[in-house]
Design a protein around this motif. Sequence first.
Motif, short mmCIF file in Angstrom:
data_model
loop_
_atom_site.label_atom_id
_atom_site.label_comp_id
_atom_site.label_asym_id
_atom_site.label_seq_id
_atom_site.Cartn_x
_atom_site.Cartn_y
_atom_site.Cartn_z
N UNK A 1 -6.27 0.06 -11.91
CA UNK A 1 -4.53 -0.34 -11.60
C UNK A 1 -3.81 0.80 -12.81
N UNK A 2 -3.47 1.86 -12.76
CA UNK A 2 -2.42 2.35 -13.87
C UNK A 2 -1.69 3.29 -13.57
N UNK A 3 -0.16 2.85 -13.69
CA UNK A 3 1.14 2.91 -13.73
C UNK A 3 1.20 3.08 -11.97
N UNK A 4 1.03 1.55 -11.61
CA UNK A 4 1.03 0.95 -9.75
C UNK A 4 0.00 1.50 -8.94
N UNK A 5 -0.79 2.66 -9.19
CA UNK A 5 -1.80 3.34 -8.83
C UNK A 5 -3.88 2.74 -8.92
N UNK A 6 -4.02 2.85 -8.39
CA UNK A 6 -5.73 2.65 -8.88
C UNK A 6 -6.28 3.55 -8.52
N UNK A 7 -7.15 3.73 -9.93
CA UNK A 7 -7.36 5.26 -10.31
C UNK A 7 -9.51 4.91 -10.02
N UNK B 1 1.19 -1.47 -0.13
CA UNK B 1 0.05 0.36 0.21
C UNK B 1 1.07 1.33 0.17
N UNK B 2 2.40 1.14 0.95
CA UNK B 2 2.82 2.92 0.53
C UNK B 2 3.53 2.64 -0.88
N UNK B 3 3.66 1.39 -1.33
CA UNK B 3 4.54 1.90 -2.75
C UNK B 3 3.42 2.58 -3.52
#
Length: 405
Positions: A313-319, A191-193
């Motif tokens: 998930x896009x570019x290592x983040x969930x939007x 989650x921190x990443x």
Amino acid sequence: MDPIKDAMKESYKGHGLSHLKKLEIHQKTQHRPKKVLPVTITLVVTATIFLFVFLIINEQGTGFDMSASTANSMKGQDAVIAMMERKLQFQKIIEDGEITAVERIEYLRTSDWKLQLAFEGTANTAYAIPEATEEQGATYAALLFYMREYMLEPQSIPEVAKAFSEARGFRQLHELVPVLKAFVQAEYLSAQDEQMPANRNFFLVNDTLQIIIICMYALCTLFILKNIFKRQHLWITLLNVFIVIATLVFFFKPLPHLYAYDETALSLSSLKAIKEAGMLTDDARFITAATFDNSRFALIEEQQSHVLASFQREDNVYRFSDLQILHHTPVIQGIYHIRNDGQAIFVMAFTEGHPITKGVLSYYDGSEIEFQIEEGKAVIEAVYLPQRNTSFGLEFFDENGGIVR
């Protein structure tokens, strides 16, 4: 000697002044008014601005019930037990050297994301897992991820089965991470990443302007310190305030995306998405969450309806992606996602109090796969299909064998 110099020396020594006059001059020197107004204005205005920005950033809305999220979180010994159960389930599936379609669907049907968050948060007293340090907790969370990824594309099953049979206790589970990682291409992100890329998007400008903003803040800090220590004039204080306001303009821009890097962020982003959709949220209540591959979901109860918020998930983040609304029916279904390897995921959300006890997945060739569902429990589950465009049917039944529509 020069009589004039002698007279001046005596005058400077204060010999020509009476004792009363000396005392009066001393008191005036000690009680000379200091220029505190510029300093006071600087501190008050700057603190007010930063407090305002802090409240804007941490806006959580009113009337949103987070108690369900807290109550459903894995805590302490429960997380350890759940981890061991998941390991034993995985071990039982691979011990015969072959993974059947039924076993694969059954294992992948539930999400491990909330359990992963529990182990990632071992430093948090809310979880209190005495058997794991923070570093060990991150390793156990990674193991859950690699077990799931391995089940999607199993390799060298006898070798992995042997390693799992040798790791009998909870404290030995960390030894399984490198075993599975050797057969999995995907990398685990905590989650921190996931939060770091979201934080970097806070300044909605390019790298050059970010450097300029940081320099302006440094200049502002320099002016404020100079004003405090040297008691400069009011116009310098106003200049400080102007610099702060000018740089804070970038903070007031709304974020273009709603992020979901942990359960709290997922809950709040879902609520904001519901608000933007024009729905009432005074009685909104977070029920549960799940992650399946590149998709993350939150189930929200909103008055007489249920809403399933989806994040991609896009570019290592969930939007945030979209919302699905369920009116007076026990299950949200029909969310269909495609993995990078071509496998399809069919996501289902069951509401609280639903009567469903069994699901039946039927393929075009007439074969069927049954799986059990806990009656009445709100949960988000998924069925992993072997490939996209697979023709299938899905039916749900209650305890009496009746079809639930």
